[in-house]
Scaffold this active site. Structure first.
Site, PDB file in Angstrom:
ATOM      1  N   SER A 138       0.838  -1.202   0.000  1.00 47.42           N
ATOM      2  CA  SER A 138       0.000   0.000   0.000  1.00 47.42           C
ATOM      3  C   SER A 138       0.869   1.246   0.000  1.00 47.42           C
ATOM      4  O   SER A 138       2.078   1.184   0.247  1.00 47.42           O
ATOM      5  CB  SER A 138      -0.880  -0.018   1.265  1.00 47.42           C
ATOM      6  OG  SER A 138      -1.520   1.223   1.472  1.00 47.42           O
ATOM      7  N   TYR A 151      -2.926  -1.213  10.493  1.00 42.69           N
ATOM      8  CA  TYR A 151      -2.890  -1.670   9.104  1.00 42.69           C
ATOM      9  C   TYR A 151      -1.623  -1.139   8.435  1.00 42.69           C
ATOM     10  O   TYR A 151      -0.919  -1.874   7.726  1.00 42.69           O
ATOM     11  CB  TYR A 151      -4.125  -1.176   8.358  1.00 42.69           C
ATOM     12  CG  TYR A 151      -4.082  -1.396   6.856  1.00 42.69           C
ATOM     13  CD1 TYR A 151      -4.413  -2.636   6.304  1.00 42.69           C
ATOM     14  CD2 TYR A 151      -3.710  -0.365   5.989  1.00 42.69           C
ATOM     15  CE1 TYR A 151      -4.379  -2.828   4.933  1.00 42.69           C
ATOM     16  CE2 TYR A 151      -3.676  -0.559   4.618  1.00 42.69           C
ATOM     17  CZ  TYR A 151      -4.006  -1.791   4.091  1.00 42.69           C
ATOM     18  OH  TYR A 151      -3.965  -1.988   2.727  1.00 42.69           O
TER      19      TYR A 151
END
Length: 246
Positions: A138, A151
């Site tokens: 990400s 996360y």
């Protein structure tokens, strides 16, 4: 690396990025196996795509062992592994945030799952003339989004592991290791965090295959490359800008 007439396994492929990668791989003449935790969902996706679907919860070692056994027996020519399964909790760290439990859940899926599955499949991948491991991370790899704190931790950890894996396997195997770092993507998982403003997962899928075919080992999709450059130019300003208003 040429991504055609290969055999590929994509995890977290019931929808979103994983589904679109599997779809594109199938369209390019590859044999595709998809895996996902929700048995009904992954079965339906497999039927729609016309590919083999296997229920597998990557947080369970027994499920991973069963998946590896099936792949080894039925798809010994496996040469592409895409680790895409992921989960995210939207919250902020602080008192009574229950960060430990949230982080534990996220690390089980986002980090420990791909680490274990990759290691277990290395004997199969090493047998191929050329092979690829693709880890989906990400844009929070470089700096955290404060409403996705743990996360962000998992993706930073998987980034580091991917770099170590790439460096190690390059010494004595034909396995290439890629990392895909998309910014916001419009999927079921991002609907509570403004996902409708993100890019379609098919954009990530196309960028992934383009990157592999061009031997681009770190594949930046969407705003990620600009965010990365901003971070290395001025980390404090970049983090403040990235988390503006949060």
């Amino acid at each position: 690396m040429n991504v055609s007439r290969k055999t590929a396994l994509v995890t977290g492929a019931g929808s979103g990025i994983g589904y679109e990668i599997a779809k594109l791989l199938k369209e390019q003449g590859n044999t595709v196996i998809i895996a996902g935790r929700n048995a009904d969902k992954i079965k339906k996706a497999g039927e729609t795509l016309g590919v083999t679907a296997i229920a597998c919860d990557v947080t369970k070692e027994a499920d991973i062992e069963a998946l590896v056994t099936k792949i080894s027996a039925e798809f010994p020519e496996l040469s592409v592994l895409v680790n895409n399964a992921g989960v995210a909790n939207l919250y902020k760290v602080g008192e009574n945030a229950n960060a430990y439990q949230k982080a534990k859940q996220e690390f089980e899926v986002n980090y420990f799952g791909p680490v274990l599955l990759t290691e277990k499949l290395l004997p199969v991948l090493k047998k191929q003339a050329e092979a690829a491991i693709v880890n989906i991370t990400s844009n929070v790899t470089f700096h955290p989004l404060v409403v996705l704190p743990t996360y962000s931790d998992t993706k930073a950890a998987l980034h580091s592991h991917t770099v170590a894996l790439r460096h190690t396997l390059a010494k004595d195997t034909n396995i290439q290791v890629y990392e895909v770092m998309p910014s916001l993507v419009n999927t079921e998982a991002t609907k509570d965090m403004g996902g409708e403003n993100g890019m379609h997962p098919s954009v990530v899928a196309q960028a992934t295959l383009n990157g592999i075919q061009n031997d681009q080992f770190e594949i930046y999709v969407g705003d990620t490359e600009a965010q990365r450059k901003a971070y290395f130019a001025d980390p404090i300003a970049a983090i403040q800008s990235f988390n503006n208003g949060l």
